[in-house]
Design a protein around this motif. Structure first.
Motif, PDB file in Angstrom:
ATOM      1  N   THR A 100       1.753 117.690  -3.042  1.00 32.28           N
ATOM      2  CA  THR A 100       2.949 117.813  -2.861  1.00 32.28           C
ATOM      3  C   THR A 100       2.129 117.424  -0.750  1.00 32.28           C
ATOM      4  OG1 THR A 100       2.245 120.373  -2.132  1.00 32.28           O
ATOM      5  CG2 THR A 100       3.972 119.427  -3.532  1.00 32.28           C
ATOM      6  N   ARG A 101       1.075 117.921  -0.747  1.00 27.39           N
ATOM      7  CA  ARG A 101       0.191 117.835   1.055  1.00 27.39           C
ATOM      8  C   ARG A 101      -0.659 116.879   1.218  1.00 27.39           C
ATOM      9  NH1 ARG A 101       2.051 122.653   3.745  1.00 27.39           N
ATOM     10  NH2 ARG A 101       2.551 124.352   2.340  1.00 27.39           N
ATOM     11  N   PRO A 109       2.071 111.089  -1.333  1.00 21.95           N
ATOM     12  CA  PRO A 109       2.308 112.495  -2.182  1.00 21.95           C
ATOM     13  C   PRO A 109       2.061 111.764  -3.431  1.00 21.95           C
ATOM     14  CG  PRO A 109       2.812 113.114  -0.586  1.00 21.95           C
ATOM     15  CD  PRO A 109       2.512 112.091  -0.212  1.00 21.95           C
ATOM     16  N   THR A 143       3.043 120.630 -13.049  1.00 18.93           N
ATOM     17  CA  THR A 143       2.576 120.889 -10.879  1.00 18.93           C
ATOM     18  C   THR A 143       3.415 122.112 -10.548  1.00 18.93           C
ATOM     19  OG1 THR A 143       4.805 119.101 -11.117  1.00 18.93           O
ATOM     20  CG2 THR A 143       2.556 118.078 -10.892  1.00 18.93           C
ATOM     21  N   GLN A 182      11.738 126.058  -3.473  1.00 20.21           N
ATOM     22  CA  GLN A 182       9.978 125.197  -4.135  1.00 20.21           C
ATOM     23  C   GLN A 182       9.376 125.983  -3.471  1.00 20.21           C
ATOM     24  OE1 GLN A 182       9.403 121.080  -1.713  1.00 20.21           O
ATOM     25  NE2 GLN A 182      11.894 121.495  -0.898  1.00 20.21           N
ATOM     26  N   VAL A 205      10.725 112.943  -1.438  1.00 19.39           N
ATOM     27  CA  VAL A 205       9.562 112.660  -2.264  1.00 19.39           C
ATOM     28  C   VAL A 205       8.680 113.752  -3.205  1.00 19.39           C
ATOM     29  CG1 VAL A 205       7.182 113.141  -1.494  1.00 19.39           C
ATOM     30  CG2 VAL A 205       8.066 112.148   0.275  1.00 19.39           C
ATOM     31  N   LEU A 206       9.636 114.874  -2.982  1.00 23.64           N
ATOM     32  CA  LEU A 206       8.834 115.602  -4.678  1.00 23.64           C
ATOM     33  C   LEU A 206       8.977 115.098  -5.500  1.00 23.64           C
ATOM     34  CD1 LEU A 206       7.696 118.368  -5.738  1.00 23.64           C
ATOM     35  CD2 LEU A 206       9.901 119.272  -5.178  1.00 23.64           C
ATOM     36  N   THR A 234       5.995 122.844  -7.177  1.00 19.65           N
ATOM     37  CA  THR A 234       6.672 122.506  -6.043  1.00 19.65           C
ATOM     38  C   THR A 234       6.624 122.512  -4.148  1.00 19.65           C
ATOM     39  OG1 THR A 234       8.343 123.851  -6.252  1.00 19.65           O
ATOM     40  CG2 THR A 234       8.397 122.064  -7.924  1.00 19.65           C
ATOM     41  N   ALA A 251       5.778 120.157  -0.069  1.00 22.55           N
ATOM     42  CA  ALA A 251       6.525 118.800  -0.178  1.00 22.55           C
ATOM     43  C   ALA A 251       7.049 118.856   1.138  1.00 22.55           C
ATOM     44  CB  ALA A 251       7.514 118.137  -1.850  1.00 22.55           C
ATOM     45  N   ALA A 266       7.017 112.141  -6.817  1.00 20.70           N
ATOM     46  CA  ALA A 266       6.071 112.464  -7.330  1.00 20.70           C
ATOM     47  C   ALA A 266       5.868 113.084  -8.739  1.00 20.70           C
ATOM     48  CB  ALA A 266       5.342 113.759  -5.857  1.00 20.70           C
ATOM     49  N   SER A 292       9.996 117.005   1.755  1.00 21.59           N
ATOM     50  CA  SER A 292      11.330 116.443   1.111  1.00 21.59           C
ATOM     51  C   SER A 292      11.516 116.130  -0.398  1.00 21.59           C
ATOM     52  CB  SER A 292      11.597 115.570   1.502  1.00 21.59           C
ATOM     53  OG  SER A 292      10.917 114.247   1.142  1.00 21.59           O
ATOM     54  N   THR A 320      -0.198 121.431  -4.412  1.00 20.08           N
ATOM     55  CA  THR A 320      -0.635 121.204  -3.066  1.00 20.08           C
ATOM     56  C   THR A 320      -1.791 119.989  -2.302  1.00 20.08           C
ATOM     57  OG1 THR A 320      -1.338 123.524  -2.092  1.00 20.08           O
ATOM     58  CG2 THR A 320      -2.086 122.633  -1.097  1.00 20.08           C
TER      59      THR A 320
END
Lengths: 66, 264
Positions: free
Chosen positions: B222-223, B227, B30, A64, B40-41, B32, B35, B44, B37, B219
């Motif tokens: 992911t943050r 998300p 996007t 990631q 969740v990634l 990666t 994130a 999203a 997990s 970001t």
């Protein structure tokens, strides 16, 4: 035989290949690249490429980021 | 909906994004990183509708099963490896060549940053790396400053797109110099992708209203506290901004212009 794998000094058997080192680190089927002393070794050559004393071997994968 | 533009074919909201001859239905690219997990990634990314997403390349580390590579692979999302963490052209070249081997793509998001504190691109190293990578057959998408001259030089070197920052990576400061982004858009013959700085949906929409061809963000999604919901917001914002750009906004006025007829 002393080599550096992903930044750590390791002792490996003589006639160890790049393919052996990859197998020791991951069982991922794809998404892996290897550099020996900063030179990329194509996947097709892993099985035939022998590691020699003091080689620096980096095994990388997608993570990631960005 | 059609907007006639001088000397070019009419543009519509359904036009695909075309980079180096490859077409994308989604104009949201996007990242990666960040994130909480992989699950969740994945949710999203799928919600965002993205067709290409960035990944970094790092040493294999022992860890739980599953990888970002698997997530992209099973969802048909094209990986765009980056050279994040590189400070010199030499480091970027090495990373790009490893990425090409690992991910079987010659596309590279070229990042060559000047320092850890700002993560701003180093223009000298960036141009050097871009030239060498183009010569080596890579499709180069450079992360660059919001500098129209630097963007032009990157295009002249053969980069497939230019990706000016809105603000520093991960800052969420939005688009600090919209005027420069407009200048970059006006002159560019390759896609312009805003890259970095986007914090929320209105800023992604603004990028498209300024004429950018796509938005790259990580970001902000992911943050975010949620998300997946933010991914949906960004998907819609990019579409809305693109439609508004093509629709042609009204001029800004200093004073009111009545929208109802005067009283009889």
């Amino acid at each position: 035989m002393n080599v550096i794998i992903n930044g750590e000094r390791r002792d490996v058997a003589p006639r160890t290949t790049v393919a052996d080192i990859v197998r020791s680190l991951t069982d991922a089927a794809g998404g892996i690249a290897v550099a020996v002393n900063d030179h990329v070794v194509p996947k097709a050559d892993w099985a035939e490429t022998l590691i020699t004393e003091n080689d620096r071997v980096d095994v990388l994968t997608a993570v990631q980021g960005g | 909906m059609v907007l006639e533009t001088a000397g070019r074919s009419p543009k519509t909201v359904r036009d695909p994004l075309v980079i180096a001859g490859h077409t994308f239905g989604s104009r949201l690219i996007t990242g990666t990183g960040g994130a909480p997990s992989l699950r969740v990634l994945e949710d999203a990314l799928v919600t965002s509708g993205t067709e290409m997403t960035t990944v970094a390349l790092r040493r294999v580390a022992p860890g739980p099963a599953g990888s970002v590579w698997d997530v992209l692979h099973r969802n048909g999302i094209r990986p765009l490896p980056n050279t994040a963490g590189c400070f010199t052209a030499a480091e970027a070249l090495r990373t790009a060549r490893l990425a090409r081997e690992a991910l079987e793509t010659d596309w590279i998001k070229l990042e060559v940053v000047a320092d850890e504190h700002t993560l701003l691109p180093d223009p000298v190293e960036l141009l050097d790396a871009a030239e060498q990578l183009v010569d080596d057959g890579f499709t180069v998408l450079p992360y660059t400053n919001d500098d129209p001259v630097l963007a032009r030089r990157l295009e002249q070197l053969g980069c497939a797109a230019v990706m000016p920052l809105g603000a520093p990576i991960g800052s969420g400061l939005g688009i600090r110099n919209p005027h420069n982004i407009e200048l970059i858009v006006e002159q560019a013959e390759v896609p312009v992708i805003i890259d970095a700085g986007i914090g929320t949906a209105s800023e992604a929409a603004l990028a498209m209203e300024l004429g950018c061809d796509a938005v790259l963000l990580a970001t902000a999604v992911t943050r975010a506290q949620d998300p997946v919901l933010m991914a949906a917001a960004m998907r819609d914002a990019v579409r809305a901004g693109r439609a508004a750009r093509l629709a042609g906004r009204i001029p800004v006025r200093r004073y009111a212009q009545a929208s109802s007829p005067a009283l009889d």
